[in-house]
Design a protein around this motif. Structure first.
Motif: not given
Length: 134
Positions: A98-118
């Motif tokens: 939940x936290x790593x998903x788009x809209x989750x509290x940690x999603x914005x901290x992904x430095x690469x391709x956030x969708x791929x990392x989530x």
């Protein structure tokens, strides 16, 4: 005008047979990443494991705040045991998903391709049950 019970059953049975005749079991032809649930990503169909796939992401993007010295939110990603603690492998409502998903509290901290990392985090926890290594 109401149809007799026998006629309604015959009509329902006929319609069901027609629908079943139209649906044939066929093997899937699309074996690529469907992009579920976050959209298209660069994730292929390989098994996903913590050591090979998730730890490098967490070390790069999460460890500075979620380590043994600084456990923001009382959560550490320092080791596999720390990362999996309190999670429910196989459950999409696990906090790390939940936290790593788009809209989750940690999603914005992904430095690469956030969708791929989530998507990797989601598939690791939900599809591969938080597998440690492959």
């Amino acid at each position: 005008m109401s149809w007799p019970r026998a006629a309604r059953r015959l009509l329902l049975l006929s319609a069901s047979a027609l629908v079943c005749a139209c649906v044939q079991e066929q093997p899937a032809t699309d074996t690529g990443d469907p992009g579920f649930p976050f959209g298209p990503s660069a994730v292929g169909v390989q098994p996903i494991a913590y050591v090979q796939d998730i730890k490098p992401i967490f070390d790069r993007d999460c460890l500075s705040c979620h380590s043994e010295r600084r456990t923001a939110g009382n959560y550490s990603v320092r080791s596999y045991a720390d990362t999996i603690a309190g999670q429910r492998p196989g459950d999409a409502s696990s906090s790390v998903v939940v936290d790593c998903a788009p809209g989750g509290s940690m999603y914005r901290y992904f430095t690469g391709d956030a969708v791929t990392e989530a998507t990797l985090v989601f598939r690791w926890m939900v599809v591969y049950n938080g597998m440690q290594s492959r």
